[in-house]
Design an enzyme around this catalytic site. Structure first.
Site, short mmCIF file in Angstrom:
data_model
loop_
_atom_site.label_atom_id
_atom_site.label_comp_id
_atom_site.label_asym_id
_atom_site.label_seq_id
_atom_site.Cartn_x
_atom_site.Cartn_y
_atom_site.Cartn_z
N LYS A 194 1.65 -2.05 8.92
CA LYS A 194 2.86 -1.24 8.74
C LYS A 194 4.01 -1.92 9.49
O LYS A 194 3.96 -2.08 10.70
CB LYS A 194 2.65 0.18 9.27
N LEU A 223 0.81 -1.21 0.00
CA LEU A 223 0.00 0.00 0.00
C LEU A 223 0.84 1.26 0.00
O LEU A 223 0.40 2.31 -0.45
CB LEU A 223 -0.93 0.02 1.22
N GLY A 224 2.05 1.18 0.54
CA GLY A 224 2.89 2.37 0.58
C GLY A 224 4.25 2.08 1.17
O GLY A 224 4.50 1.01 1.73
N GLN A 225 5.13 3.06 1.05
CA GLN A 225 6.48 2.94 1.57
C GLN A 225 6.87 4.29 2.15
O GLN A 225 6.67 5.33 1.53
CB GLN A 225 7.45 2.58 0.43
N GLY A 226 7.41 4.29 3.37
CA GLY A 226 7.81 5.54 4.00
C GLY A 226 9.06 5.35 4.83
O GLY A 226 9.72 4.31 4.77
N SER A 227 9.40 6.40 5.60
CA SER A 227 10.59 6.34 6.44
C SER A 227 10.44 5.26 7.52
O SER A 227 11.42 4.69 7.98
CB SER A 227 10.82 7.70 7.11
N PHE A 228 9.19 4.96 7.90
CA PHE A 228 8.94 3.93 8.90
C PHE A 228 9.25 2.56 8.34
O PHE A 228 9.92 1.74 8.95
CB PHE A 228 7.47 4.02 9.35
N GLY A 229 8.77 2.30 7.16
CA GLY A 229 8.91 0.99 6.54
C GLY A 229 7.83 0.79 5.49
O GLY A 229 7.31 1.75 4.94
N ASP A 246 2.59 16.83 10.53
CA ASP A 246 2.90 16.32 9.19
C ASP A 246 1.62 16.14 8.37
O ASP A 246 1.41 15.11 7.72
CB ASP A 246 3.65 14.99 9.29
#
Length: 420
Positions: A151, A129-135, A246
């Protein structure tokens, strides 16, 4: 005489020392007793767990914004500790109770969503579903049949560890229909996993810039209102209040009914940071310039970010595509906001409503944070725009009915004269 004075001095000094010693013993005794009573209470409540699951379930989100008293009772245990103090504690019972998320026995939790199931599932996920700084965020279907967003913290993520802590602490006490619901979390065998309700229509950013679905003006106006209600709860309903820090279109998620919810609280701060020097965090294009220049984080920083989102809804121009420059040019142009209106909305919206929304969005972007409106004021303006839209068809229908009655009366009068 001198001997007597010396004895008195010695007696006073000894008394003070003894008093200080007794005070220290009492102080440390009380602290020890509180820790002992907390650990005893935790032990009596059941076995420690690595994956607490919220009682209100996946598809529900309790709204406490209408009752400040309810919010206070929910968070009275939260106010007495530092947001991350629990992380240094080795007790998982303490971790769960401080986050505000209910604890259950491991056997009960495993029947809903076991740690092993999550770990096995994340290795075999094909839907990202997505990719971010968290993972990475994955889509998963649990044994109960519920669809969730999982997540998973990347093992090399330094920022993600702190974000994980913040998410659990804040979402453990924040409950509102316009905030994404944290279903559960996992801290086990080096894994850091968050489980959220699944938002089937994805993010507002994807819908505006990459999705095949076209957003109508009605939907955009409702999304703006939903976002404002979510922020209003954070600023005015939560105890203590929270600065999101944010806000951006990528962090606004939409459910199957196209109702918007604010997500991603990893960078959020509580009200204690309002007006204080704070490390610069956020997303380029949405960060308050006053926050950048002073490093002072305030609630008005969220207002600025929301103003950017409102202009995204109007123009479908991303902040990284020089949105602010377009806004500045539109302000000097004769056509105003009409000239940068999203092409999908041209002839498919009430231009007067668009202009009214643009006016309040402009105020949100004011250079001086003090002159920006509060989120409550912004929410009221959006609600008035929406209410006028809902009442307009009724008034228009009544007007048409009156015109028809007048026409019938004129026709009847003419027929009567002709027959006479």
């Amino acid at each position: 005489m001198n001997l007597q004075a010396e004895l008195i001095t010695i007696g006073i000094t000894a008394g003070l020392a003894l008093g200080i010693l007794i005070s220290c013993l009492v102080f440390f005794g009380i602290r020890w007793y509180k820790k002992w009573s907390n650990s005893t209470r935790s032990a009596s409540e059941g076995t420690s767990t690595t994956l607490p699951i919220r009682t209100n379930g996946l598809d529900t989100s309790t709204d406490f914004s209408a009752s400040i008293t309810s919010s206070i009772s929910m968070s009275e245990n939260v106010k007495s500790y530092s947001p991350f103090s629990w992380w240094s504690c080795q007790s998982k019972d303490h971790f769960a109770s401080q986050s505000g998320i209910p604890k259950y026995s491991y056997k009960y939790v495993r029947s809903l969503l076991s740690t092993r199931e999550i770990q096995r599932a994340t290795q075999n996920f094909t839907t990202t579903l997505g990719q971010g700084s968290f993972g990475t965020v994955y889509k998963a279907t649990m044994a109960t049949g519920e669809v969730v967003a999982v997540k998973v913290l990347a093992t090399d993520s330094k920022q993600g560890e702190k974000e994980f802590q913040t998410e659990v602490v804040l979402l453990g006490r924040l409950h509102h229909r316009n905030l994404v619901n944290l279903v559960g979390y996992c801290v086990d065998k080096g894994q850091r996993i968050l489980v959220y309700q699944f938002m089937s229509n994805g993010s507002l950013g994807n819908l505006l810039y990459g999705g095949e679905k076209k957003l109508s003006w009605d939907e955009r106006l409702q999304i703006a209102l939903d976002i404002s209600h979510g922020i209003q709860y954070l600023h005015e309903g939560a105890v203590p209040p929270v600065i999101h820090r944010d806000l951006k279109s990528a962090n606004i998620l939409l459910d199957n009914s196209m109702r918007a919810k604010v997500a991603d609280f990893g960078l959020s701060k509580e009200e204690a940071f309002d007006g204080q020097n704070c490390g610069l965090k956020g997303t380029y294009g949405y960060i308050d310039p006053a926050y950048v220049s002073t490093s002072k984080l305030t609630m008005k920083s969220d207002i600025y970010s929301f103003g950017i989102i409102l202009f995204e809804l109007i123009t479908a121009i991303h902040p990284h595509q020089n949105l602010l420059e377009y806004i500045g040019l539109a302000a000097m142009d004769h056509d105003g906001i009409d000239g940068i209106l999203d092409k999908q909305l041209v002839e498919n919206c009430d231009i007067e409503e668009v202009r009214q929304l643009a006016i309040i969005a402009h105020k949100c972007l004011h250079k001086s944070p003090k002159k920006r409106p509060s989120i409550g004021e912004v929410s009221q303006v959006i609600l008035r725009i929406k209410n006028r839209r809902q009442h307009r068809p009724l008034s228009r229908g009544l007007s048409q009915l009156e015109d028809q009655n007048d026409e019938l009366s004129r026709t009847a009068s003419m027929n009567h004269k002709q027959s006479g």
